[in-house]
Every structure is written in structure tokens, then in C-alpha cells.
Design an enzyme around this catalytic site. Structure first.
Site, PDB file in Angstrom:
ATOM      1  N   ASP A 174       0.852  -1.193   0.000  1.00 53.92           N
ATOM      2  CA  ASP A 174       0.000   0.000   0.000  1.00 53.92           C
ATOM      3  C   ASP A 174       0.884   1.237   0.000  1.00 53.92           C
ATOM      4  O   ASP A 174       1.897   1.285   0.708  1.00 53.92           O
ATOM      5  CB  ASP A 174      -0.898   0.026   1.237  1.00 53.92           C
ATOM      6  CG  ASP A 174      -1.798  -1.199   1.338  1.00 53.92           C
ATOM      7  OD1 ASP A 174      -2.287  -1.654   0.289  1.00 53.92           O
ATOM      8  OD2 ASP A 174      -2.000  -1.698   2.462  1.00 53.92           O
ATOM      9  N   ARG A 196      -1.591  -2.798  -4.130  1.00 51.89           N
ATOM     10  CA  ARG A 196      -2.946  -2.851  -3.581  1.00 51.89           C
ATOM     11  C   ARG A 196      -3.483  -1.436  -3.395  1.00 51.89           C
ATOM     12  O   ARG A 196      -3.701  -0.749  -4.365  1.00 51.89           O
ATOM     13  CB  ARG A 196      -2.993  -3.678  -2.291  1.00 51.89           C
ATOM     14  CG  ARG A 196      -4.416  -4.174  -1.989  1.00 51.89           C
ATOM     15  CD  ARG A 196      -4.438  -5.371  -1.038  1.00 51.89           C
ATOM     16  NE  ARG A 196      -5.770  -5.949  -0.955  1.00 51.89           N
ATOM     17  CZ  ARG A 196      -6.709  -5.590  -0.091  1.00 51.89           C
ATOM     18  NH1 ARG A 196      -6.463  -4.640   0.796  1.00 51.89           N
ATOM     19  NH2 ARG A 196      -7.886  -6.173  -0.081  1.00 51.89           N
ATOM     20  N   LYS A 259     -13.681   3.136  -1.177  1.00 52.25           N
ATOM     21  CA  LYS A 259     -14.585   2.356  -0.348  1.00 52.25           C
ATOM     22  C   LYS A 259     -14.683   3.056   0.999  1.00 52.25           C
ATOM     23  O   LYS A 259     -13.663   3.414   1.597  1.00 52.25           O
ATOM     24  CB  LYS A 259     -14.092   0.921  -0.150  1.00 52.25           C
ATOM     25  CG  LYS A 259     -15.037   0.111   0.720  1.00 52.25           C
ATOM     26  CD  LYS A 259     -14.705  -1.365   0.748  1.00 52.25           C
ATOM     27  CE  LYS A 259     -15.733  -2.131   1.592  1.00 52.25           C
ATOM     28  NZ  LYS A 259     -15.501  -3.595   1.575  1.00 52.25           N
TER      29      LYS A 259
END
Length: 382
Positions: A174, A196, A259
């Protein structure tokens, strides 16, 4: 005589460096009170080890990056068994079995051998009271991200580029992780070629966060959709997160952009979603997520929000713009859509949440300025 002249030259160079070191602009939104390293004397790391040391120590720091810090191969590589949830065709991401993800969630996927760079898996620890600045377009961190966690607070990250974190692998790394922290401002940062998440707020409270003027670049040779549009982009699901997301450019994404869930209050204002996967989506809003979306521009983004979400969204239109005034003290700005679907939502519980918080709301500008974010967001533009 020569030595004296040399000392004077060094002093002049030092003064020139000091004069050029400054945070550009002022933070706004939920993290408006952040000061980072404040007036600490700037330091200029020369090696990856020095950068790790400066970021992770207990001193207030202003850390200036004047070159590329390449972490690839610095921690070796690992070869292991992973999986191929979307196949192994050219352009498809395969996955590292991180946290038994393949075992628990992709048990039907074919097994494959993966060889990944260890440095990308976990970010550099960032302590409290830090300012990390890139000079011009020189501040690049390759092969490793940043991690602000374990109670760290009061951090500014501005004008840097984080790239090349095992982009061929899900769970490859990340770019920026926040978890159990507070008062973080991420500004004029570019993230690209990430395995990711580009920015992830973990399950613990991330507190007050402002993400502004960033370039979330999902274009990659590898993707979960096998077509160059990155799926894992922005993940805001902490237990108590207050996130201002303003003036960002989000492109070549197929999902999780962002998200939102957990206990997140998100103010998405004046962002540009453009050139995203026609078969993908932008927002996912799960239970516990509250989103006020205003003044955003959606271009070539077929599905601004995934269907079936059970979180709360208030997406401002021209007919509802004035409804904001009694909650946040001003009218909101309507979102606009071009060659895109629409972002729906009139859940007034979102406005109630904002009113109960009651401070540090970012202003909203006309959408006419938002289309320019494709060239003004990200590092190297201030």
C-alpha cells in the site's frame, strides 16, 4: 583562502536550501490544525536508511527529499505460492497469499508461484510531528510506502511520488497507510503502480485526515480486471475517521475509489473522477460510512457508485444545494456528470452527522475549476 571560500559557498548553499523549504498552502478541512514538523531545521536524507531513521524517530522533523529513494531489493525478495483469481493472461494481477487471503477467499483460484520484493509489503514507519516534503519534482519513493500508525499524529506529507510497489501482485503493498493516528494532511502526492491500496485507512481510528490535490493514478500494466484499470484505490473504513477529500484526481480505476465504511465521515468535494473503467465503479459505501459529495466532476465514469450499498450518501444536486446551509453553514455545490452515470443519494443523516461534528469543513468551489486537476494535482505542480 580556498578553504574560506569553500566554507562561504557551503553556507550560501545551506541558506538557499533553507529558504526554499516550506509547506505550500495551508491545510483545510478536518486536519486544518496540523503543523507537522513546524519550524524544525530541515534535514536532507541521502540514503534509504537515513530516510527511515528521520521518519521514524521521536524528533519533530522537516524532511526534504531531493532525489529518488529506491527501496527495491533493499530487503530482498520472497518466492512463495500465491493464486491467480483472474487468471494469468497478460495484464492480470495475481496475488500473494498475504494473511491467507488466497487460502480463505480464493480457494478455487489456480495456485501460482510469486516472487515479490519484500520492501513493498509494509511501509516506512512515520512518527509524530513530521513534515515530509519533496523538492520540485525530485521527491520520489520507489518500492516502499509510508505507514502512519500506533498513535502517531500531526503529520504532513506534501509533493512526493510513491510508486512501483509490486504492481503485478495483489497484496504487493500500500502506498500510504493510516491506522490509529490523528491529524494527517496528505497534499500534492502522486501514487502510481501500486500493488494494492493507494491510500488505506485501517480499522483503528485514523482521526482527522485531509487528502488534497493528489493524483491517484490507477494506470498500470497489471490489474484485477486485466485491462490496466486498478481496482484497489482508496479504502476509508476506520472506526472513527473524519476525512476531507478535496481537489483530487482519480483516474484509471475500476473500484474502491473510495470504499467508505466502518465509522467514516467523508467530505468529498471538488474532486475529478475521469477515464475510469467502463465496467467498474467509483464509490462503495458500506454500513457505517457517511458521505457528503459536492462540487465533484465525473467524466467517463460509467458507475459513480456501486449498486446495492447500504451506507449513507448525500450527493448534492442543483435542487438540494441550499439544504446544506442549516447543517454546515453554507450552500453546497452540485456535482456534475459528463459521459458518466450519476451519483445518487439524499440521506439527510449525512448532513446531521456533519452538523454534530461542527467544525473545519472545507469550502467548495465552482466545478469549472475541477477539470484542470488532471494537470494541477499530484507532485511536481507546486
Amino acid at each position: 583562502m580556498v578553504a574560506s571560500a569553500l566554507l562561504k559557498l557551503v553556507a550560501v548553499v545551506g541558506l538557499a536550501q533553507a529558504a526554499s523549504v516550506a509547506v505550500s498552502g495551508t491545510p483545510e478541512g478536518f486536519a486544518a490544525d496540523v503543523t507537522g514538523g513546524g519550524s524544525a531545521t530541515a534535514v536532507y536524507p541521502d540514503t534509504t536508511d537515513e530516510l527511515i531513521s528521520y521518519l521514524g524517530d521521536d524528533e519533530a522533523r522537516v524532511i526534504v527529499l531531493t532525489k529518488t529513494f529506491d527501496f527495491t531489493t533493499t530487503e530482498g525478495t520472497t518466492t512463495a505460492t500465491g493464486c491467480a483469481p483472474w487468471g494469468t493472461a497478460t495484464g492480470c494481477q495475481v496475488a500473494i497469499n498475504q494473511n491467507d487471503w488466497c487460502t480463505n477467499y480464493q480457494s478455487d483460484a489456480p495456485s501460482v508461484s510469486v516472487t515479490y520484493d519484500n520492501a513493498g509489503i509494509e511501509g516506512i514507519t512515520v512518527g509524530s510531528d513530521k513534515t515530509l516534503l519533496g523538492e520540485g519534482s525530485k521527491g520520489i519513493i520507489e518500492g516502499k510506502g509510508l505507514r502512519i500508525a500506533n498513535g502517531a499524529q500531526n503529520v504532513i506529507i506534501q509533493n512526493i511520488h510513491i510508486t512501483n510497489l509490486n504492481p503485478q501482485y495483489v497484496w504487493g503493498g500500500d502506498a500510504i497507510t493510516l491506522d490509529d493516528c490523528d491529524l494527517v494532511w496528505i497534499d500534492h502526492v502522486t501514487t502510481s503502480k501500486i500493488g494494492r491500496e493507494h491510500i488505506v485507512l485501517g480499522t483503528e481510528a485514523s482521526g482527522r485526515v485531509s487528502i488534497t490535490n493528489c493524483d491517484i493514478d490507477g494506470e498500470s500494466d497489471y490489474s484485477a480486471t486485466c485491462d490496466g484499470y486498478h481496482y484497489w484505490a482508496l479504502y476509508f473504513t476506520g472506526s472513527a475517521d473524519y476525512v476531507t477529500f478535496k481537489n483530487n484526481y482519480i483516474h484509471h480505476i475500476s473500484g474502491r475509489a473510495p470504499k467508505v465504511g466502518g465509522g467514516t465521515l467523508l467530505h468529498a468535494v471538488n474532486n475529478l473522477w475521469a477515464d475510469n473503467d467502463p465496467d467498474g465503479h467509483a464509490f462503495e459505501v458500506a454500513s457505517g460510512g457517511y458521505v457528503l459529495a459536492e462540487g465533484n466532476v465525473f467524466q467517463d465514469t460509467a458507475t459513480p457508485q456501486e449498486s446495492g450499498d447500504d451506507g449513507a450518501v448525500y450527493s448534492v444536486t442543483s435542487s438540494t444545494a441550499s439544504d446544506c446551509s442549516s447543517y454546515i453553514g453554507r450552500d453546497c455545490i452540485a456535482n456534475t456528470f459528463s459521459s458518466s452515470g450519476t451519483l445518487e443519494g439524499t440521506d439527510s443523516s449525512v448532513l446531521t452527522k456533519f452538523k454534530s461534528y461542527g467544525q473545519n469543513f472545507a469550502d467548495a468551489d465552482s466545478t469549472s475549476s475541477v477539470t484542470g486537476l488532471s494537470s494541477s494535482a499530484g507532485f511536481g505542480t507546486i
